[in-house]
Design a protein around this motif. Structure first.
Motif, PDB file in Angstrom:
ATOM      1  N   TYR A 231       0.854  -1.189   0.000  1.00 48.98           N
ATOM      2  CA  TYR A 231       0.000   0.000   0.000  1.00 48.98           C
ATOM      3  C   TYR A 231       0.886   1.234   0.000  1.00 48.98           C
ATOM      4  CZ  TYR A 231      -3.392   3.529   1.273  1.00 48.98           C
ATOM      5  OH  TYR A 231      -4.172   4.649   1.278  1.00 48.98           O
ATOM      6  N   TRP A 232       0.706   2.099  -0.996  1.00 52.51           N
ATOM      7  CA  TRP A 232       1.536   3.277  -1.174  1.00 52.51           C
ATOM      8  C   TRP A 232       0.774   4.522  -0.757  1.00 52.51           C
ATOM      9  CZ3 TRP A 232       5.908   3.405  -5.112  1.00 52.51           C
ATOM     10  CH2 TRP A 232       6.394   2.122  -5.345  1.00 52.51           C
ATOM     11  N   ASN A 233       1.380   5.328   0.089  1.00 55.35           N
ATOM     12  CA  ASN A 233       0.848   6.632   0.486  1.00 55.35           C
ATOM     13  C   ASN A 233       2.026   7.593   0.461  1.00 55.35           C
ATOM     14  OD1 ASN A 233      -0.415   8.848   1.535  1.00 55.35           O
ATOM     15  ND2 ASN A 233      -0.972   7.910   3.484  1.00 55.35           N
TER      16      ASN A 233
ATOM     17  N   LYS B 236      -0.243  14.529  -2.837  1.00 52.15           N
ATOM     18  CA  LYS B 236      -0.380  13.186  -2.281  1.00 52.15           C
ATOM     19  C   LYS B 236      -0.850  12.217  -3.362  1.00 52.15           C
ATOM     20  CE  LYS B 236      -1.739  14.933   2.281  1.00 52.15           C
ATOM     21  NZ  LYS B 236      -2.795  14.916   3.325  1.00 52.15           N
TER      22      LYS B 236
ATOM     23  N   LYS C 188      -2.116   7.961  -3.500  1.00 51.72           N
ATOM     24  CA  LYS C 188      -2.385   6.741  -2.749  1.00 51.72           C
ATOM     25  C   LYS C 188      -2.856   5.646  -3.701  1.00 51.72           C
ATOM     26  CE  LYS C 188      -3.980   9.290   1.357  1.00 51.72           C
ATOM     27  NZ  LYS C 188      -5.112   9.480   2.300  1.00 51.72           N
ATOM     28  N   TYR C 189      -2.355   4.436  -3.493  1.00 49.60           N
ATOM     29  CA  TYR C 189      -2.805   3.300  -4.289  1.00 49.60           C
ATOM     30  C   TYR C 189      -2.201   2.020  -3.716  1.00 49.60           C
ATOM     31  CZ  TYR C 189       1.718   4.228  -6.495  1.00 49.60           C
ATOM     32  OH  TYR C 189       3.046   4.482  -6.716  1.00 49.60           O
TER      33      TYR C 189
END
Length: 287
Positions: free
Chosen positions: A157-159, A184, A186-187
């Motif tokens: 999980y990328w943030n 930002k 997110k994905y």
């Protein structure tokens, strides 16, 4: 092995050899007993070992258990001899596959494409990425005890965030009085790794290793916030191809293996970035 017949040999401390083959397993009990006679005489000091031998159907693992029982009952064989038998039985296989589980933390850097985003700066977005993975570890014992191949699927999980500077004459925003924004992204990332490696000191309990290969990435549920020019990216998007390499060390724990590793992945251009790279520290487990 000759034709379709497997031959098994036992050698005692005095050098006496007992030969067995599986050509008579479908014959009568008398023929089977005659086939095992030499081995039964070697193990006769342990009735339990003789019983295991008679019920073994000449399966390598069951033969090993019979010899191990004999050792435990009589102490005539030194433990290294028994362990050597186990090791040889394992390496007799031409192909060995093991289930692999990984878990770790990655430290990532993403470089969005300045030519399609309206950035005034070369934006670099950073983040800490937890990841887990499952796959297979494949060895070819007859070819090499050191060489291995691997295939894994990693979920992470990328943030990631970064400070964006706005080009005022291109972008009009409600809060246009600001010069900088916290961009930002997110994905989730589904990443397939396919590669090969080399284990040093393969007969040791602790074995250093290196590995390298190719990664394929799929971005899932992409969300962009505070970006000066939001791209029309699908919620699920192709993430590009990359290369990975890693080093580590593994240790045998019974029949299983635990490992500590460091991996580095460099990914190519896709719909979001010009490049992306991740350094990961993690633990692995082989069943």
């Amino acid at each position: 092995r000759e034709g379709n017949v497997n031959y098994f040999y036992m050698v005692d401390a005095s050098g006496k050899v007992a030969v067995m083959n599986d050509a008579v397993l479908s014959a009568g009990k008398r023929e089977q007993q005659a086939n095992l006679l030499g081995a039964i005489q070697m193990l006769q000091a342990s009735p339990q070992a003789v019983q295991q031998l008679q019920q073994s159907q000449l399966k390598p693992k069951k033969l090993m258990n019979a010899i191990h029982t004999y050792f435990m009952d009589t102490h005539r064989f030194m433990e290294p001899d028994v362990e050597g038998f186990r090791y040889n039985e394992q390496t007799a296989a031409g192909l060995k596959c093991r289930l692999a589980l990984d878990a770790g933390v990655g430290f990532t850097r993403v470089h969005p494409d300045k030519s399609i985003y309206n950035f005034a700066n070369d934006l670099t977005m950073k983040g800490v990425v937890p990841q887990v993975g499952v796959g297979v570890d494949v060895t070819l014992p007859r070819f090499s005890k050191s060489f291995f191949m691997e295939g894994k699927v990693l979920l992470s999980y990328w943030n990631v965030t970064g400070m964006e500077k706005v080009v005022r004459d291109v972008v009009v925003r409600v809060d246009a009085w600001k010069d900088e924004f916290d961009a930002k992204m997110k994905y989730a990332n589904a990443e397939a790794l396919v590669g090969a490696g080399w284990r040093f000191l393969p007969d040791s309990r602790i074995r250093p290793f290196i590995r390298a290969g190719v990664s394929l990435n799929l971005l899932l549920g992409v969300k962009q916030e505070e970006m000066s020019s939001l791209l029309p990216v699908e919620s699920d998007s192709w993430g590009g191809v990359g290369l990975y390499g890693g080093v580590g060390a593994e240790m045998s724990v019974g029949k299983h293996v635990i490992s500590l590793f460091v991996n580095y992945v460099l990914r190519s251009r896709n719909e979001l970035w010009t490049r992306s790279n991740t350094a990961c520290v993690g633990l692995g487990y082989l069943f």
